[in-house]
Design a protein around this motif. Sequence first.
Motif, PDB file in Angstrom:
ATOM      1  N   THR A   1      72.859   1.348  55.766  1.00  0.00           N
ATOM      2  CA  THR A   1      72.059   1.356  56.987  1.00  0.00           C
ATOM      3  C   THR A   1      72.762   0.594  58.093  1.00  0.00           C
ATOM      4  OG1 THR A   1      70.872  -0.620  56.258  1.00  0.00           O
ATOM      5  CG2 THR A   1      69.914   1.507  55.693  1.00  0.00           C
ATOM      6  N   GLY A   2      72.188   0.706  59.295  1.00  0.00           N
ATOM      7  CA  GLY A   2      72.772   0.051  60.456  1.00  0.00           C
ATOM      8  C   GLY A   2      73.594   1.031  61.254  1.00  0.00           C
TER       9      GLY A   2
ATOM     10  N   THR B   1      77.692   5.491  58.808  1.00  0.00           N
ATOM     11  CA  THR B   1      76.280   5.151  58.587  1.00  0.00           C
ATOM     12  C   THR B   1      75.371   6.338  58.913  1.00  0.00           C
ATOM     13  OG1 THR B   1      76.301   4.154  60.803  1.00  0.00           O
ATOM     14  CG2 THR B   1      76.522   2.664  58.922  1.00  0.00           C
ATOM     15  N   SER B   2      75.917   7.534  58.909  1.00  0.00           N
ATOM     16  CA  SER B   2      75.158   8.710  59.348  1.00  0.00           C
ATOM     17  C   SER B   2      74.060   9.120  58.369  1.00  0.00           C
ATOM     18  CB  SER B   2      76.108   9.892  59.568  1.00  0.00           C
ATOM     19  OG  SER B   2      76.723  10.275  58.351  1.00  0.00           O
ATOM     20  N   LEU B   3      74.266   8.929  57.077  1.00  0.00           N
ATOM     21  CA  LEU B   3      73.339   9.473  56.084  1.00  0.00           C
ATOM     22  C   LEU B   3      71.943   8.859  56.209  1.00  0.00           C
ATOM     23  CD1 LEU B   3      72.954  11.413  53.752  1.00  0.00           C
ATOM     24  CD2 LEU B   3      73.731   9.621  52.181  1.00  0.00           C
ATOM     25  N   ALA B   4      71.859   7.538  56.215  1.00  0.00           N
ATOM     26  CA  ALA B   4      70.559   6.872  56.328  1.00  0.00           C
ATOM     27  C   ALA B   4      69.936   7.116  57.701  1.00  0.00           C
ATOM     28  CB  ALA B   4      70.713   5.369  56.076  1.00  0.00           C
ATOM     29  N   THR B   5      70.769   7.157  58.729  1.00  0.00           N
ATOM     30  CA  THR B   5      70.268   7.410  60.082  1.00  0.00           C
ATOM     31  C   THR B   5      69.647   8.796  60.172  1.00  0.00           C
ATOM     32  OG1 THR B   5      72.014   5.997  60.989  1.00  0.00           O
ATOM     33  CG2 THR B   5      70.885   7.445  62.526  1.00  0.00           C
ATOM     34  N   LEU B   6      70.346   9.789  59.645  1.00  0.00           N
ATOM     35  CA  LEU B   6      69.838  11.160  59.645  1.00  0.00           C
ATOM     36  C   LEU B   6      68.526  11.249  58.877  1.00  0.00           C
ATOM     37  CD1 LEU B   6      71.946  14.348  58.983  1.00  0.00           C
ATOM     38  CD2 LEU B   6      69.753  14.039  57.867  1.00  0.00           C
ATOM     39  N   ASP B   7      68.495  10.657  57.720  1.00  0.00           N
ATOM     40  CA  ASP B   7      67.306  10.702  56.866  1.00  0.00           C
ATOM     41  C   ASP B   7      66.095  10.126  57.590  1.00  0.00           C
ATOM     42  OD1 ASP B   7      65.778  11.092  54.553  1.00  0.00           O
ATOM     43  OD2 ASP B   7      66.280   9.108  53.764  1.00  0.00           O
ATOM     44  N   THR B   8      66.288   9.013  58.259  1.00  0.00           N
ATOM     45  CA  THR B   8      65.184   8.323  58.931  1.00  0.00           C
ATOM     46  C   THR B   8      64.724   9.073  60.177  1.00  0.00           C
ATOM     47  OG1 THR B   8      66.023   6.193  58.139  1.00  0.00           O
ATOM     48  CG2 THR B   8      64.464   6.144  59.964  1.00  0.00           C
ATOM     49  N   VAL B   9      65.666   9.468  61.022  1.00  0.00           N
ATOM     50  CA  VAL B   9      65.313  10.181  62.256  1.00  0.00           C
ATOM     51  C   VAL B   9      64.612  11.499  61.932  1.00  0.00           C
ATOM     52  CG1 VAL B   9      66.223  11.291  64.327  1.00  0.00           C
ATOM     53  CG2 VAL B   9      67.158   9.101  63.582  1.00  0.00           C
TER      54      VAL B   9
ATOM     55  N   PHE C   1      65.722  -1.384  60.643  1.00  0.00           N
ATOM     56  CA  PHE C   1      66.401  -0.095  60.710  1.00  0.00           C
ATOM     57  C   PHE C   1      65.408   1.044  60.941  1.00  0.00           C
ATOM     58  CE2 PHE C   1      68.037   3.760  58.631  1.00  0.00           C
ATOM     59  CZ  PHE C   1      69.227   3.921  59.337  1.00  0.00           C
ATOM     60  N   VAL C   2      64.330   1.098  60.139  1.00  0.00           N
ATOM     61  CA  VAL C   2      63.375   2.199  60.293  1.00  0.00           C
ATOM     62  C   VAL C   2      62.616   2.098  61.618  1.00  0.00           C
ATOM     63  CG1 VAL C   2      63.099   2.605  57.825  1.00  0.00           C
ATOM     64  CG2 VAL C   2      61.596   0.973  58.965  1.00  0.00           C
ATOM     65  N   ASN C   3      62.370   0.887  62.081  1.00  0.00           N
ATOM     66  CA  ASN C   3      61.721   0.750  63.379  1.00  0.00           C
ATOM     67  C   ASN C   3      62.654   1.185  64.506  1.00  0.00           C
ATOM     68  OD1 ASN C   3      59.315  -0.208  62.325  1.00  0.00           O
ATOM     69  ND2 ASN C   3      59.921  -2.365  62.461  1.00  0.00           N
ATOM     70  N   GLY C   4      63.937   0.842  64.367  1.00  0.00           N
ATOM     71  CA  GLY C   4      64.893   1.189  65.407  1.00  0.00           C
ATOM     72  C   GLY C   4      65.165   2.674  65.498  1.00  0.00           C
ATOM     73  N   PHE C   5      65.445   3.304  64.361  1.00  0.00           N
ATOM     74  CA  PHE C   5      65.809   4.719  64.378  1.00  0.00           C
ATOM     75  C   PHE C   5      64.623   5.650  64.119  1.00  0.00           C
ATOM     76  CE2 PHE C   5      69.987   2.816  63.717  1.00  0.00           C
ATOM     77  CZ  PHE C   5      70.762   3.572  64.587  1.00  0.00           C
TER      78      PHE C   5
ATOM     79  N   TYR D   1      60.238   3.148  55.064  1.00  0.00           N
ATOM     80  CA  TYR D   1      60.666   4.422  54.505  1.00  0.00           C
ATOM     81  C   TYR D   1      61.919   4.242  53.653  1.00  0.00           C
ATOM     82  CZ  TYR D   1      62.589   9.159  54.374  1.00  0.00           C
ATOM     83  OH  TYR D   1      63.122  10.354  53.958  1.00  0.00           O
ATOM     84  N   GLU D   2      61.859   4.759  52.413  1.00  0.00           N
ATOM     85  CA  GLU D   2      62.972   4.696  51.457  1.00  0.00           C
ATOM     86  C   GLU D   2      63.468   3.262  51.212  1.00  0.00           C
ATOM     87  OE1 GLU D   2      64.155   6.988  49.584  1.00  0.00           O
ATOM     88  OE2 GLU D   2      63.100   8.722  50.415  1.00  0.00           O
ATOM     89  N   ASP D   3      62.578   2.293  51.491  1.00  0.00           N
ATOM     90  CA  ASP D   3      62.919   0.875  51.326  1.00  0.00           C
ATOM     91  C   ASP D   3      64.098   0.438  52.189  1.00  0.00           C
ATOM     92  OD1 ASP D   3      60.890   0.252  49.503  1.00  0.00           O
ATOM     93  OD2 ASP D   3      62.062   1.050  47.829  1.00  0.00           O
ATOM     94  N   TYR D   4      64.318   1.169  53.280  1.00  0.00           N
ATOM     95  CA  TYR D   4      65.319   0.724  54.250  1.00  0.00           C
ATOM     96  C   TYR D   4      64.793  -0.540  54.940  1.00  0.00           C
ATOM     97  CZ  TYR D   4      67.389   5.454  53.923  1.00  0.00           C
ATOM     98  OH  TYR D   4      67.973   6.622  53.488  1.00  0.00           O
ATOM     99  N   PRO D   5      65.652  -1.370  55.521  1.00  0.00           N
ATOM    100  CA  PRO D   5      65.178  -2.562  56.244  1.00  0.00           C
ATOM    101  C   PRO D   5      64.219  -2.169  57.373  1.00  0.00           C
ATOM    102  CG  PRO D   5      67.549  -2.682  55.887  1.00  0.00           C
ATOM    103  CD  PRO D   5      67.124  -1.309  55.470  1.00  0.00           C
ATOM    104  N   TRP D   6      63.204  -3.017  57.576  1.00  0.00           N
ATOM    105  CA  TRP D   6      62.229  -2.729  58.628  1.00  0.00           C
ATOM    106  C   TRP D   6      62.902  -2.561  59.986  1.00  0.00           C
ATOM    107  CZ3 TRP D   6      57.722  -0.726  58.358  1.00  0.00           C
ATOM    108  CH2 TRP D   6      56.859  -0.994  57.292  1.00  0.00           C
TER     109      TRP D   6
END
Length: 513
Positions: free
Chosen positions: A146-147, A383-391, A472-476, A465-470
């Motif tokens: 993430t990040g 870092t595209s994979l987690a970003t894509l998943d979240t967005v 990160f999920v709030n940002g993206f 979401y997916e236990d990503y850092p708060w």
Amino acid sequence: MTTQKNAPEVGREQWTGQLGFLLAAIGSAVGLGNIWRFPGVAYENGGGAFLVPYLVALLTAGIPILLLDYSLGHRFRGSAPLVFRRLGRRLEGLGWFQVAIAFVIATYYTVIIVWAIRYMLFSVNLAWGDDPTTFFVADFLQDAGTGYSGDFVGGIFWPMLGLWLVTLLVLGFGVAKGIERLTKIFIPLLVVLFVVLVVRALFLEGAAEGLNAFFTPDWSALAQPGVWVAAYSQIFFSLSIAFGIMITYSSYLKRRANLVPVSYVAAFANSSFELLAGIGVFATLGFMAAQQGVAVGDLEGLTGVALSFMTFPQIISMMPGGPVFGVLFFASLTLAGFTSLISILQVVSAAFQEKFGLSRVQATAVIGGLCAVISLALFSTTTSLATLDTVDKYTNEVGVVASAILTCVLVGLVTRKVPTLRAHLNYVSTARLGSWWSAMITVVVPLALAYILVTTAMELFRQPYEDYPWSFVNGFGWGAIAFMVAVAVAFSLLPWRRPVDEFTPETLQEVTR
């Protein structure tokens, strides 16, 4: 009859005919979600029993909102912001909210198509080796979690840049010469490729066990609210409704267009392709289970990115003629994704052409170019994979659902235009809509979708979401939603470069009831 006030509409682009529009609509609806999302969602939510809520969702939400989009675009002759502006000046923001959704989706949709293109080439010599999961995550994506790393992956950046150039070129050619010509070639080709793929899968060892796993119903699942939520979510995910695509596409139809039958054909063609994908995917998974001596239910990675880029490469390595199967599978993903991407970007391009008086080439270069830059900056990095998943999660399950609810409420309850739109659909179509459609739009759909939205939002607020850092999920995640709202407010306040309010829709020669 139209009045002289509509003179600015004279030069509007048009499809050459109903077939071109229908193929473009099907091309938009049949996308990545049909192939990699539907089979896994169906399996996880009751197998064959899932087809019951899926069909209910298609009939009570999918087709009604598809018809609503068609009627809005065809009657008010414009992009999403222009259509909602003509419904009421204060409603323009909803149109820009839909444009922002399309913009965000386009930024990450491109990279998935690039993955499919690269994997089509990897299939030739099974480049992923003995461990496709490690190859995809560590070697191909060079995943850093993430990040935002800012470290670009050359094997993704350069093909992605090339894909953007091709995409913008197609958009630059326009509706008839670009989008319509493309879909007339790509959609028949996609159907042929995928049918060949499915037929091959059906003759694999263990295919019957895979189909049994897919179709065997778990009727108890129908008592679970989550299964119904999944069905409605899948319909919205795959039909390309409620975020401007079908509003924009239908606005390019001629004044006489058989909208109701066309909507039925487009909707059922999309669902038929999803069912075909489920058959092909689970026949193939049955082969994998047979090779490993386990049940299909014991396999992992049955949906989404994991299914396409981790599980399927492993299967391709096992099966006779695997390289050919792999090329067909990833070519199908590429074609399905590209036709959908074009429709998504057309939403953005059309809105900026009309709002700011830009030519098609100018809008494509400026807005498409901006989208390409953001896409490359975010989704060709490590870092595209987690970003894509979240967005993707927040955009589709919060943004699109909220857009659908607002559309139904504003059109049905605030402006009270549903009777007029039903009369319009009946006036231009050979098949007629009854009062059931009005009831769906004004009552059933908004209530069902409100439940889905509240359920999803509560889950996203309760745990990351997916236990990503708060952060990160709030940002993206919520950050993407905030971006959409900001676009909706900001662009609705800007002036139009040409008069758009002096517009009188076509007179309906029937009584509106």
